[in-house]
Design a protein around this motif. Structure first.
Motif, mmCIF file in Angstrom:
data_model
loop_
_atom_site.group_PDB
_atom_site.id
_atom_site.type_symbol
_atom_site.label_atom_id
_atom_site.label_comp_id
_atom_site.label_asym_id
_atom_site.label_seq_id
_atom_site.Cartn_x
_atom_site.Cartn_y
_atom_site.Cartn_z
ATOM 1 N N LEU A 277 76.191 76.407 60.694
ATOM 2 C CA LEU A 277 77.012 76.652 62.272
ATOM 3 C C LEU A 277 76.856 76.243 63.022
ATOM 4 N N LEU A 331 75.122 85.157 68.902
ATOM 5 C CA LEU A 331 74.160 84.803 67.871
ATOM 6 C C LEU A 331 73.247 83.793 68.133
ATOM 7 N N THR A 346 81.156 81.714 70.812
ATOM 8 C CA THR A 346 81.128 81.122 68.751
ATOM 9 C C THR A 346 82.276 81.500 68.394
ATOM 10 N N VAL A 351 82.557 81.063 62.631
ATOM 11 C CA VAL A 351 81.235 81.437 61.771
ATOM 12 C C VAL A 351 81.548 81.874 60.187
#
Length: 362
Positions: A277, A331, A346, A351
């Motif tokens: 990511l 995250l 995000t 994700v």
């Protein structure tokens, strides 16, 4: 023997690291007449309980014991109640001390029991797994699991000492050793690039349990965590960085059923998802991701999602994660190897894309 201090605002406690410490009465902050409840499980008890009790009796302590079932699936309120029952039957009061002898499950449950029994009694951590030695025994996080989420019921409660006898790792299954290395690698990835490079050179010696390098590694990990905990004891900000891969990993553990994948195995796969990511977001490059993947693989750790678990399976668990605030997923991602940050905005499709990249296809 190596020593690391966890320095908190109004108190501190020592971490002792070395061989044979289980039998060394000088490392225990105890005195004659102290009432001790040793919490362990049958697997660990078989190897180390007799030795520990002999050392405590040498000090002059009064010792009782309670054995919990072995395994992550027993990290429950029911196990917590077994400890309370043992304490009450022994007529132990606020002057008692709990000693957690075992891995992360024992440490978490025993620590939570200590935090709540008669509103709080002392406890000592004696971690016997690598994962517990470098991570869960340090910093005062205690908890039990709920069927809907991992570590959802717990408290921040610090031990009065952590005693790490590296000889206990010699009876640890190799899979458990490898799982502990996931947390070791995490420290290099999030906060210490030079340590990441050191691991690239020495990971094989750690897998082989070379004592010199193992103790050096454990002490360094404990120092990193102690420094972070000192700045952010109750995880308001910086301490969250220690959870690289954990939001993904906890989803794996909960979905598969606690104990089917070890915590460190789930964290390893989750760390790869976080790295991918980070690459999608433009921070890491292909070489960075490949280096992390290679290091995890050399530690015999998974770098892909479990077979049969789809990207969409992750989100319900991830949205119940303790780091979620106001419905916003947070995250831990990487700006570079050795530098982590908390990502708060995000987009979920990205994700899912990262998880999909870490999902093996036939």
């Amino acid at each position: 023997m190596l020593n690391v201090n966890v320095e908190l605002k109004e108190r501190f406690y020592p971490i002792h690291i070395g061989e044979g410490l289980l039998s060394n009465p000088n490392v225990y902050p105890l005195k004659a007449g102290d009432k001790i409840m040793v919490v362990t499980n049958p697997t660990v008890a078989k190897y180390y309980l007799t030795n520990l009790i002999a050392t405590l009796q040498q000090i002059g302590c009064i010792v009782e014991q309670v054995l919990l079932p072995d395994g992550e699936k027993y990290k429950t309120i029911e196990s917590l109640n077994l400890i309370f029952t043992a304490l009450l039957k022994a007529n132990y009061g606020r002057d008692a001390t709990i000693i957690a002898l075992g891995g992360g499950v024992i440490g978490d449950v025993a620590g939570f029991a200590a935090s709540t029994y008669q509103r709080g009694i002392r406890f000592i951590q004696i971690p016997t797994t690598l994962l517990a030695q470098v991570d869960s025994s340090v910093g005062g996080k205690t908890a039990v699991n709920h069927e809907l989420g991992k570590n959802m019921i717990g408290a921040f409660y610090q031990p009065c000492a952590v005693i790490i006898d590296t000889q206990t790792l010699k009876t640890l299954p190799k899979r458990e050793v490898n799982a502990g290395l996931a947390e070791v690698i995490k420290y290099g990835a999030i906060l210490d690039y030079s340590f990441f490079e050191w691991l690239e050179k020495h990971i094989d010696l750690l897998v082989a349990l070379d004592q010199k390098h193992l103790q050096q590694c454990i002490a360094h990990c404990c120092k990193i965590k102690a420094d972070v905990v000192a700045r952010d004891e109750t995880e308001k900000n910086e301490r969250a960085l220690l959870n690289l891969g954990h939001t993904f990993g906890h989803a794996i553990e909960t979905h598969l059923g606690y104990g089917n994948w070890l915590h460190g195995e789930a964290v390893a796969a989750g760390s790869m998802m976080a790295a991918v990511l980070s690459k999608i977001l433009g921070d890491l490059d292909d070489n960075d991701v490949a280096r992390l993947e290679k290091l995890l693989a050399r530690a015999n750790l998974p770098t892909y999602s479990p077979d049969g678990m789809q990207p969409e399976d992750y989100l319900p668990y991830m949205m119940r994660d303790k780091k979620v605030l106001s419905g916003q997923l947070r995250l831990i991602l990487l700006k570079s190897l050795g530098q982590a940050y908390i990502a708060t905005e995000t987009e979920l499709p990205l994700v899912l894309e990262a998880i999909r990249c870490c999902t093996q296809t036939d």
